[in-house]
Structure formats: C-alpha cells, structure tokens
Enzyme design. Structure first.
Site, PDB file in Angstrom:
ATOM      1  N   GLU A  32       0.825  -1.211   0.000  1.00  0.00           N
ATOM      2  CA  GLU A  32       0.000   0.000   0.000  1.00  0.00           C
ATOM      3  C   GLU A  32       0.861   1.264   0.000  1.00  0.00           C
ATOM      4  O   GLU A  32       0.650   2.185   0.782  1.00  0.00           O
ATOM      5  CB  GLU A  32      -0.970  -0.028   1.183  1.00  0.00           C
ATOM      6  CG  GLU A  32      -1.876  -1.252   1.118  1.00  0.00           C
ATOM      7  CD  GLU A  32      -2.927  -1.343   2.217  1.00  0.00           C
ATOM      8  OE1 GLU A  32      -2.694  -0.791   3.294  1.00  0.00           O
ATOM      9  OE2 GLU A  32      -3.966  -1.970   1.972  1.00  0.00           O
ATOM     10  N   ASP A  71      -7.715  -9.483   4.164  1.00  0.00           N
ATOM     11  CA  ASP A  71      -7.595  -8.281   4.992  1.00  0.00           C
ATOM     12  C   ASP A  71      -8.712  -8.111   6.019  1.00  0.00           C
ATOM     13  O   ASP A  71      -9.616  -7.308   5.793  1.00  0.00           O
ATOM     14  CB  ASP A  71      -7.564  -7.049   4.065  1.00  0.00           C
ATOM     15  CG  ASP A  71      -7.057  -5.820   4.774  1.00  0.00           C
ATOM     16  OD1 ASP A  71      -6.749  -5.921   5.963  1.00  0.00           O
ATOM     17  OD2 ASP A  71      -6.966  -4.770   4.114  1.00  0.00           O
ATOM     18  N   GLU A 107     -12.705  -2.126  11.636  1.00  0.00           N
ATOM     19  CA  GLU A 107     -12.657  -1.420  10.361  1.00  0.00           C
ATOM     20  C   GLU A 107     -13.685  -1.954   9.365  1.00  0.00           C
ATOM     21  O   GLU A 107     -14.327  -1.190   8.662  1.00  0.00           O
ATOM     22  CB  GLU A 107     -11.243  -1.561   9.764  1.00  0.00           C
ATOM     23  CG  GLU A 107     -11.132  -1.037   8.355  1.00  0.00           C
ATOM     24  CD  GLU A 107      -9.750  -1.254   7.757  1.00  0.00           C
ATOM     25  OE1 GLU A 107      -8.845  -1.719   8.468  1.00  0.00           O
ATOM     26  OE2 GLU A 107      -9.587  -0.948   6.566  1.00  0.00           O
TER      27      GLU A 107
HETATM   28  C1  BDP Z   1      -6.046  -2.293   5.737  1.00  0.00           C
HETATM   29  C2  BDP Z   1      -6.404  -0.913   6.180  1.00  0.00           C
HETATM   30  C3  BDP Z   1      -5.254   0.040   6.070  1.00  0.00           C
HETATM   31  C4  BDP Z   1      -4.053  -0.549   6.778  1.00  0.00           C
HETATM   32  C5  BDP Z   1      -3.752  -1.903   6.217  1.00  0.00           C
HETATM   33  C6  BDP Z   1      -2.604  -2.596   6.916  1.00  0.00           C
HETATM   34  O1  BDP Z   1      -7.480  -0.465   5.394  1.00  0.00           O
HETATM   35  O2  BDP Z   1      -5.654   1.262   6.632  1.00  0.00           O
HETATM   36  O3  BDP Z   1      -2.979   0.293   6.698  1.00  0.00           O
HETATM   37  O4  BDP Z   1      -4.878  -2.724   6.386  1.00  0.00           O
HETATM   38  O5  BDP Z   1      -2.859  -3.550   7.623  1.00  0.00           O
HETATM   39  O6  BDP Z   1      -7.092  -3.138   6.103  1.00  0.00           O
HETATM   40  O7  BDP Z   1      -1.465  -2.196   6.746  1.00  0.00           O
END
Ligand code: BDP
Length: 721
Positions: free
Chosen positions: A300, A373, A401
């Site tokens: 990401e 996730d 989340e």
């Molecule tokens: C995702 C989230 C994001 C996190 C990412 C992570 O949306 O905000 O930074 O996981 O675990 O689910 O790094």
C-alpha cells in the site's frame, strides 16, 4: 529521565487515579473491566475471610504495581481496607512470593490455598515479579467473577511469549481506522507531561496479559526515530515498565534516508546496515528493555526491500542484526500485495513461502488471520503451518474497520477462536493455527474517548484479545462471561442473555454484510457501508467487484484449479476440502467457488434462496438483540444502558442497509424473485448506490442514523429507513 523524576510522575498519576472513582461512579466506561465495585450480599463476607491481610515478599516496581492493584481491587470489592503486613500472621492472608518453580517460565504463576506459618493462606507464587502481577490480576478476577477462594490450585503459563497490541496511531494523533477519538499518546506534551491515563492503559493491558505495545502506525512516520521523539517514547516506556509492557515502534523502511540522510535504504548497503545498528544502540541507551520494530514494507505504497530488488528477508534481517545484540525482535508483516494480476489472496504466500528459513532468528513474520484483509470472515491464511523454519505470528484487528466501527455489538472472540482452532494440516492434520504461532498481535481499538473504545461492547474485544493471546484454549463463552460479569453485571439474569448476544453477534455481522464467503463488499476506502456494485478504484483488488465476480449467471470467486487455484496453497487435505464443491463449508463457499444462482446447496435450497436467508438471519439477530437489550434495563446503569441501546439502534439500521443494498444489487443481475417470506428492499437500487460517505480526517467513519442516510442519499429519497 532520571529514576526519581519518573517515580514522582507515576506517584502523581497514581494519586490522581485514587480520586477517579468519583467520575467513575457515573459509569462512563472508563474503568473497563477493572471496576472493583463491592461484592453484594453474604458472599462478600466469604471473600473477606480470604483477604485478612496482604503480604508481598518481593520488591521493585512490578511488585509494587501488584501490591497496589491488589490493595485497590480488594478494598473496592470487599468495601474495606486490607492491611498490608510484612509477614503472614493470621488466617486468610494473601501472600505474594517469588519462588522458583520449574516450567512456570518468566511470566507464569501459581495460586494455591496452603498452610504457611500455621495459617491458612492464599499463596500467589511465581519465578518473577511479572508473574506475581499476572497472578494478582487473576486472583482479583476470581473475585470479580464470583469464584470461590478456597481449595485453590491454579497454575497458568502463557501459551505465547509475545502478546502485542499494535496501535495504528499517527504522530498528529489521528488514528488510522480508529473509532474512539484521537490517539492516547499526547506527543506534543511528552516527555514532560505524563497523562495519568497512560497508567490506567497499562493496568488494563497487564490485567489481560498484554506485554508489548507498538505505539505508532504501521505506515511508520520516520520522525519516530528522531532523537526528539525517542525521548517521548522513552517516557512512555518508563510508565509501562512496572506493568511488564515493552514498547515497540513501527519503523519506515526508508528511515536511513529520511532520518539518516543517506542516499539509499538498500538493506545490503554497508552504510545502511551501520545506520540501523547505530540507531538501535541509541534507542537501547534510552530504553534498555525496548522491544523492537514492526515493519510494513512494499505494501500500500510503503517503501521496502523490493525497491532495491532485495527480498523481504533481506529487509527484515538488516534490522534484526541491529537489534540482536539487545535481544530485540523484528515483526515483519506479511501483508504484502500489489496491483498484480495474481489473485490478491495468493500474493503473501507466493512472496513469503519461498523465503522460509531465510529470516533471522529474531524476526517474526506477522501474518493477518486471513489471506486478504480483516474481513468479517476469511479462511485462515495458508502461511500458517507452512513456514516451519520461520517464526510466524498472528495479527488480528480489534478495531472494527470492516465490521461497522462502533455500531452495536460485534464480539470478535469467536472469529479469533475460529482461526486459532483452524486445522492447518501442516505438517499433519491436527495442527491448529494456535500451535504454529509465536506471537499474537491485535490492532488496537483504543483512543482518547472516555470509554476507551468508542462503545461499551468494543471493550470486550480488547479484553478477549488479551485473554486469548494468553490462553488460546479459552472459549469465547468463557471470555464473554468473564467480561460481562466484570464490566456490566454479575446478575445471572443479565449475564446469560448478554453472553448469548455477544456469542451470536459475529455470525450476525457476517450474515448481514458478507454471507456465504463473500468478502470486501465495502464502500471505498473508509470501509463503512455496502457497495457491491463498486468498481471504480484503479487498483483492481480494492474493488468489491473484484471479490464478488458477480454476473447474471452467478456469484463468487473461483479459487479452485479452474480459477486462481489459491486452494493449492493449503496443505493437501485442506486444499481438497476447500477445492471441491461437495466439501467446501458453506461459510467459505463464495470465497472459493463461483456458483450459479440456482446452485443447489446441501440444505436443498438454491444459492439464491440461501443467500437471502442469510441476510435476513443477520438482520433478525441484531433486531432481536435490540429487543433483548431493552429487557435488561433493570440490571445496567442508566448511562451505559442508553449508550448501548443507541449503538444497537444504529446497528439495526446498518444491518438493514447492508441487506437491502446487497439484495437490490444482486437481484438486478440475477433477476430472480425473492423467496416467499422475504421482504423487498426498502428502496430501489439507485437509492443505495447514491449513498456515499466521504473520507473524513483520521478515517473516522460517520455514524449511520436515519438523518445521515437521508442527507447522504443524494436523490433525497424517502427517509423512512
Ligand atoms: C487495511 C487498512 C489500512 C491498513 C492496512 C494494513 O485499510 O488502513 O494500513 O490494512 O494492515 O485493512 O497495513
């Protein structure tokens, strides 16, 4: 910071805490499960007979914390001050004593009813002061949950050595995916000012066995490694130390460039290696028991070793080398994926499995519970059990989340127990995930809100996480019962229905959001509310359409041999089970298989009928919870009663919204009528498609209520939700 200054600070904090009950009487949730209100009725006398004096044969800050917690807890629960004596001189004493015991390790404890000095005594013994502190909390818990104190013979050793809470807190005090206010850490006033709340936070963590805290977000701000911030970190470490909690930091892979002024962060570059070593030495001079680093790399948008054509192991090992002389640990996250064509569910395994055996011995590869996730339900990640020459840890998310933030009740112990108990069949069947891991980390759900977690019931997830990391064999029911008795009421007329609500709540959320193995059907980015139609992100695997693969013929992601073949990543018996339509559990059906709407399920109903049935089951469950809660008014204090009632109101709205929006969209493709007895969505599909919440700072989600929905629906629809 000198020892004496810090002692003054902690003493000042403790003093402030002693006046806290005034505010706490308002039952604003601040006291969590450590309320210590007097035991009612005759039972109190029985406990009093087992707490005639407190004797602690240990010295030092952790033993002091144990002594003061017991004094505080017992005087609250028994409504009388307990004398503190140097030696046992009467029956009913509680004695804390360091006594070498094989097999107890550095954190285990024993609680036993014994005879000492010709007196009947409750003995808490351990190899270490930390064991005594954990024993003290366990003893208090027994009273809080109304267990007897005679004939005790308890022995506990934590199953996992590292039990971590990972805060996704940014240095500007926003919290990524946080729904409970701002970050607890007041960076601007640290190290000078120690908020008394830090101590209460540490008490809460220690009470459930959490022994490591990552202070900052995985999207690590390089500033955290500057001298200025390390002093702040050291001040927090000092507060947490008496509670057996070590501090860790999320670090950005490119820190050698951003903080160190180097030209590269290449892990094989000599200057980079030196930089990490010197930085680690600097940290340990300030924080001798510093825990180590957590790293999110090449995920990401974060930098990582791939930027230099190095492997994830190369990246982890450079930091591990720097920490090794100080006994520090690197948690290296396996949450690594890109916009590659390959099924996202396969990417972490593809990257990490070939690196088995290549990570240094002080690296733990931290794996999310499922391959994607933190969804309401995922099968376990195929990495568990399949990296036998690597230390692997489990990461779960406490903050909801993908589960409605603070709406209603969603108790996550059943989800975590599901993954801990999942059979990896690696190297052979009968090998649950729990037996393959070295650590458990939970993405924290706490913030500056007075009740810590933004809703009363979200506290239960913090509690459950610690308890399960300590003892993965505890059942969700045991944990829910403990928490309810300690936090809300110990009246069986309340405990029973509340526990039932908690235990069914996770399945309910799965059903109304993403039943039968669906996943990631959320609105863009903030992940609140349904958007199964959405296909607008350039990164394909952020889109709901990527995961549902829906069309007029059917729905679901084919991960069998005819599709992405993600099933092949599991050990053969598991791959066979998930890969065949005849054996895949219904709960993972659409995760692994693409099936026609008219597919006949084991129940003999069609997929379409089952899907609708699941959505309605989920909605029905939260509606029932809301009704049930109303019957509990006599047992719950007014303030928390009203708060939970309003959380449940929102959850009912949220559940109906998910159900209606999803069904409206699926039906626009399947063109099938709803089965008899199942109502049509309240609004046309266009209405649901027009609801969109914008991203707000700190990723705080808006709370859904009829007004929000009406305002958000751009078509100004009929607002009778
Ligand atoms: C995702 C989230 C994001 C996190 C990412 C992570 O949306 O905000 O930074 O996981 O675990 O689910 O790094």
């Amino acid at each position: 910071m000198s020892d004496s200054i810090s002692k003054v600070r902690i003493a000042a904090a403790a003093l402030l805490l002693s006046v806290a009950p005034v505010a706490a009487r308002a039952e604003d949730g601040y006291r969590l499960w450590l309320r210590y209100d007097p035991v009612e009725g005759a039972m109190r006398q029985r406990y009093v007979a087992h707490a005639t004096e407190l004797v602690v044969h240990a010295n030092g800050p952790i033993a002091d914390a144990a002594r003061s917690e017991l004094a505080r807890g017992l005087s609250g629960l028994l409504a009388s001050r307990i004398p503190i004596s140097p030696n046992v001189d009467r029956d009913g004493a509680i004695l804390l004593e360091r006594a070498p015991a094989p097999g107890l390790g550095p954190e285990g404890f024993i609680i036993r009813s014994v005879r000492t000095n010709s007196h009947d005594v409750t003995l808490v013994s351990a190899n270490s002061d930390l064991g005594l502190l954990y024993g003290a909390f366990a003893l208090l818990r027994r009273i809080q949950t109304r267990h007897r104190l005679d004939h005790l013979d308890v022995r506990e050793v934590p199953a996992l050595q590292l039990r971590m809470l990972d805060h996704w807190d940014n240095l500007d005090r926003t919290v990524e995916r946080g729904y409970a206010g701002t970050s607890l850490w007041e960076w601007s006033s640290l190290p000078g000012r120690i908020d008394p709340r830090y101590v209460d936070y540490a008490r809460a963590d220690a009470s459930i066995g959490i022994n490591g805290v990552v202070l900052n977000n995985v999207a690590g701000d390089p500033k955290i490694l500057t001298a200025e911030y390390l002093k702040k970190v050291a001040a927090l470490a000092e507060v947490f130390r008496p509670y057996g909690i070590r501090v860790y930091l999320s670090v950005r892979f490119s820190s050698p460039i951003e903080v160190g002024g180097l030209k590269t962060a290449d892990p094989l570059d000599a200057a980079v290696r030196t930089w990490w070593r010197v930085k680690a030495d600097e940290i340990y001079r300030l924080i001798p028991d510093f825990g180590g680093f957590l790293v999110k790399a090449n995920s990401e948008g974060e930098p990582g070793p791939w930027d230099y054509h190095r492997t994830q192991a190369d990246g982890a090992n450079v930091m591990a080398d720097a920490l090794r002389p100080h006994h520090g640990t690197v948690f290296w996250r396996a949450f690594v994926y890109s916009n590659a064509k390959e099924d996202r569910a396969k990417q972490a395994y593809d990257e990490f499995r070939p690196l088995d055996g290549k990570f240094a011995s002080n690296v733990i590869v931290q794996v999310k519970n499922g391959p994607i996730d933190f969804q309401p339900r995922e099968p376990f990640s195929p990495l568990f059990g399949q990296m036998p020459r690597t230390k692997v840890g489990l990461e779960v998310q406490l903050t909801r989340e993908y589960l409605g933030g603070t709406d209603g009740i969603v108790f996550l112990a059943p989800m975590w127990a599901e993954v801990l108990n999942a059979d990896t069949c690696s190297p052979r069947c009968g090998t649950p995930v729990a037996s393959t891991i070295r650590s458990m980390a939970g993405v924290a759900n706490v913030g500056s809100d007075r009740d810590w977690t933004g809703s009363n019931f979200n506290q239960a997830n913090w509690y459950a996480f610690g308890r399960l990391a300590w003892d993965p064999s505890l059942t969700p029911r045991q944990i829910a019962e403990e928490w309810t008795r300690m936090t809300l009421s110990d009246d069986p007329r309340a405990v029973k229905p509340i526990v039932a609500m908690m235990l069914g709540s996770r399945e309910a959320v799965v059903d109304y959001m993403t039943p039968l193995g669906l996943a990631h059907q959320f609105q863009n980015d903030h992940h609140y509310g349904p958007a199964p139609w959405s296909c607008s992100f350039a990164q394909a695997n952020w889109n709901p359409c990527y995961y549902n693969k829906v069309d007029s013929g059917g729905i679901g992601f084919d991960r069998t041999k005819t599709g992405s073949d993600a099933v092949d990543q599991y050990a053969p018996p598991v791959a066979r089970e998930f890969g065949s339509l005849s054996s895949v559990p219904d709960q993972y059906l659409l995760w692994f298989q693409h099936v026609p709407w008219t597919y006949k399920m084991r129940s003999d109903r069609t997929l379409w009928e089952s899907l609708i049935g699941q959505y309605d089951r989920g909605v029905g469950e939260v509606e029932a919870n809301r009704r049930e809660w109303q019957t509990l008014r006599p047992f719950i204090d007014a303030r928390r009663f009203v708060q939970v009632a309003s959380d449940l109101d929102r959850q009912v709205l949220e559940a109906r919204w998910w159900r209606d929006a999803s069904i409206a969209y699926w039906q626009s493709l399947s063109k099938l009528p709803l089965p008899p007895g199942h109502g049509a969505p309240a609004h046309p599909l266009t209405w649901y498609r027009s609801i969109h919440f914008d991203l707000v700072p700190g990723f705080k989600i808006p709370r859904v209520n009829p007004q929000t929905l009406c305002v958000a629906g751009r078509e100004k629809p009929n607002c009778a939700v």
